[in-house]
Design a protein around this motif. Structure first.
Motif, PDB file in Angstrom:
ATOM      1  N   ASP A  74       0.846  -1.188   0.000  1.00  0.00           N
ATOM      2  CA  ASP A  74       0.000   0.000   0.000  1.00  0.00           C
ATOM      3  C   ASP A  74       0.886   1.245   0.000  1.00  0.00           C
ATOM      4  OD1 ASP A  74      -2.218  -1.701   0.020  1.00  0.00           O
ATOM      5  OD2 ASP A  74      -2.289  -1.732   2.205  1.00  0.00           O
ATOM      6  N   ASN A  75       0.743   2.112   0.996  1.00  0.00           N
ATOM      7  CA  ASN A  75       1.562   3.320   1.071  1.00  0.00           C
ATOM      8  C   ASN A  75       2.751   3.169   2.016  1.00  0.00           C
ATOM      9  OD1 ASN A  75       0.033   4.772  -0.754  1.00  0.00           O
ATOM     10  ND2 ASN A  75      -1.372   5.505   0.828  1.00  0.00           N
ATOM     11  N   HIS A  87      12.969  -0.736   8.753  1.00  0.00           N
ATOM     12  CA  HIS A  87      12.604   0.671   8.703  1.00  0.00           C
ATOM     13  C   HIS A  87      11.242   0.743   8.026  1.00  0.00           C
ATOM     14  CE1 HIS A  87      16.755   1.869   9.648  1.00  0.00           C
ATOM     15  NE2 HIS A  87      17.094   0.854   8.874  1.00  0.00           N
ATOM     16  N   ILE A  88      10.326   1.506   8.598  1.00  0.00           N
ATOM     17  CA  ILE A  88       8.991   1.659   8.021  1.00  0.00           C
ATOM     18  C   ILE A  88       8.848   3.107   7.563  1.00  0.00           C
ATOM     19  CG2 ILE A  88       6.509   1.446   8.382  1.00  0.00           C
ATOM     20  CD1 ILE A  88       7.156  -0.508  10.687  1.00  0.00           C
ATOM     21  N   TYR A  89       8.525   3.267   6.277  1.00  0.00           N
ATOM     22  CA  TYR A  89       8.386   4.594   5.680  1.00  0.00           C
ATOM     23  C   TYR A  89       6.984   4.776   5.121  1.00  0.00           C
ATOM     24  CZ  TYR A  89      13.448   5.389   5.691  1.00  0.00           C
ATOM     25  OH  TYR A  89      14.740   5.597   6.066  1.00  0.00           O
ATOM     26  N   ASP A  90       6.493   6.005   5.190  1.00  0.00           N
ATOM     27  CA  ASP A  90       5.274   6.383   4.489  1.00  0.00           C
ATOM     28  C   ASP A  90       5.701   6.705   3.058  1.00  0.00           C
ATOM     29  OD1 ASP A  90       3.054   7.519   3.344  1.00  0.00           O
ATOM     30  OD2 ASP A  90       2.706   8.958   4.959  1.00  0.00           O
ATOM     31  N   LEU A 100       8.646   6.563   9.395  1.00  0.00           N
ATOM     32  CA  LEU A 100       7.604   6.490  10.416  1.00  0.00           C
ATOM     33  C   LEU A 100       8.134   5.862  11.702  1.00  0.00           C
ATOM     34  CD1 LEU A 100       4.560   5.238   8.296  1.00  0.00           C
ATOM     35  CD2 LEU A 100       4.983   7.553   9.144  1.00  0.00           C
ATOM     36  N   LYS A 101       8.624   4.626  11.583  1.00  0.00           N
ATOM     37  CA  LYS A 101       9.053   3.856  12.756  1.00  0.00           C
ATOM     38  C   LYS A 101      10.169   2.901  12.358  1.00  0.00           C
ATOM     39  CE  LYS A 101       5.952   5.255  15.766  1.00  0.00           C
ATOM     40  NZ  LYS A 101       6.278   5.933  16.990  1.00  0.00           N
ATOM     41  N   ASN A 133      -0.352   1.631  12.433  1.00  0.00           N
ATOM     42  CA  ASN A 133       0.419   2.853  12.640  1.00  0.00           C
ATOM     43  C   ASN A 133      -0.038   3.622  13.880  1.00  0.00           C
ATOM     44  OD1 ASN A 133       2.431   4.686  12.058  1.00  0.00           O
ATOM     45  ND2 ASN A 133       1.169   5.861  10.659  1.00  0.00           N
ATOM     46  N   ALA A 134      -1.323   3.557  14.187  1.00  0.00           N
ATOM     47  CA  ALA A 134      -1.847   4.296  15.331  1.00  0.00           C
ATOM     48  C   ALA A 134      -1.594   3.556  16.648  1.00  0.00           C
ATOM     49  CB  ALA A 134      -3.339   4.545  15.155  1.00  0.00           C
ATOM     50  N   ASN A 135      -1.754   2.232  16.639  1.00  0.00           N
ATOM     51  CA  ASN A 135      -1.653   1.454  17.879  1.00  0.00           C
ATOM     52  C   ASN A 135      -0.332   0.718  18.051  1.00  0.00           C
ATOM     53  OD1 ASN A 135      -4.281   2.225  18.454  1.00  0.00           O
ATOM     54  ND2 ASN A 135      -5.148   0.439  17.426  1.00  0.00           N
ATOM     55  N   GLY A 136       0.534   0.744  17.078  1.00  0.00           N
ATOM     56  CA  GLY A 136       1.809   0.042  17.191  1.00  0.00           C
ATOM     57  C   GLY A 136       1.741  -1.361  16.632  1.00  0.00           C
TER      58      GLY A 136
END
Length: 174
Positions: A74-75, A87-90, A100-101, A133-136
């Motif tokens: 997705d994005n 590594h997590i990127y938007d 992001l995280k 992304n909101a809750n981990g």
């Protein structure tokens, strides 16, 4: 009859030439499958099994030092930090991905994603992590000893690993 036997013996000798242990001048090609760790230039990095199983966490972004495989869903863009995590990127704007995280998973080398579930090869284990992304993250399942132990960069297997320890990487020894 003698000619046929002689031809058969000749063919048999030619076929047996590839059977290394039966020939006196056979070269030992153990370099293809290194086993003796005393020749390795690397030492294993170990983590206690309990610490290993509790090591998956979501952290603030860090800079990439040794990147591995890249996965896009997705994005989101996931980039493996070899043996450390992802590594997590938007990736909404592919010309400028936003960090992001960092998904810390010591010993990790690969991942796959299906729906919202992330499947990670974490050293010897296969883990399933649900990412929001909101809750981990939530570790939903761990299947232990699915994968073989991590080999050193020069191809050796770990040697004399204490019980209840997992190889999560390798360091260059002096």
């Amino acid at each position: 009859m003698k000619k046929t036997k002689l031809i058969m013996v000749g063919i048999l000798i030619i076929c047996l030439q590839s059977c290394c242990p039966f020939l006196a001048d056979c070269e030992n090609n153990d370099d293809d499958f290194p086993i003796d760790p005393s020749f390795s230039q690397y030492e294993p990095v170990l983590l206690d099994r309990n610490d290993f199983e509790n090591s998956v966490s979501l952290k603030e972004p860090i800079s990439i030092s040794t990147s591995g495989k890249i996965y896009s869903k997705d994005n989101l863009l996931f980039i493996n930090e070899v043996h450390k995590g992802f590594h997590i990127y938007d990736n909404t704007d592919p010309t400028s991905p936003t960090p992001l995280k960092f998904l810390e998973a010591p010993g990790s080398t690969d991942l796959a994603i299906r729906d919202n579930m992330i499947y990670i090869n974490q050293a010897t284990d296969l883990i399933a992590v649900e990412y929001n992304n909101a809750n981990g993250i939530t570790l939903t399942k761990r299947v232990i000893n699915v994968f073989p132990e991590l080999r050193s960069p020069d191809g050796f297997l770990p040697f004399d690993i204490p019980e209840n320890n997992v190889v999560i990487g390798w360091t260059l020894s002096n």
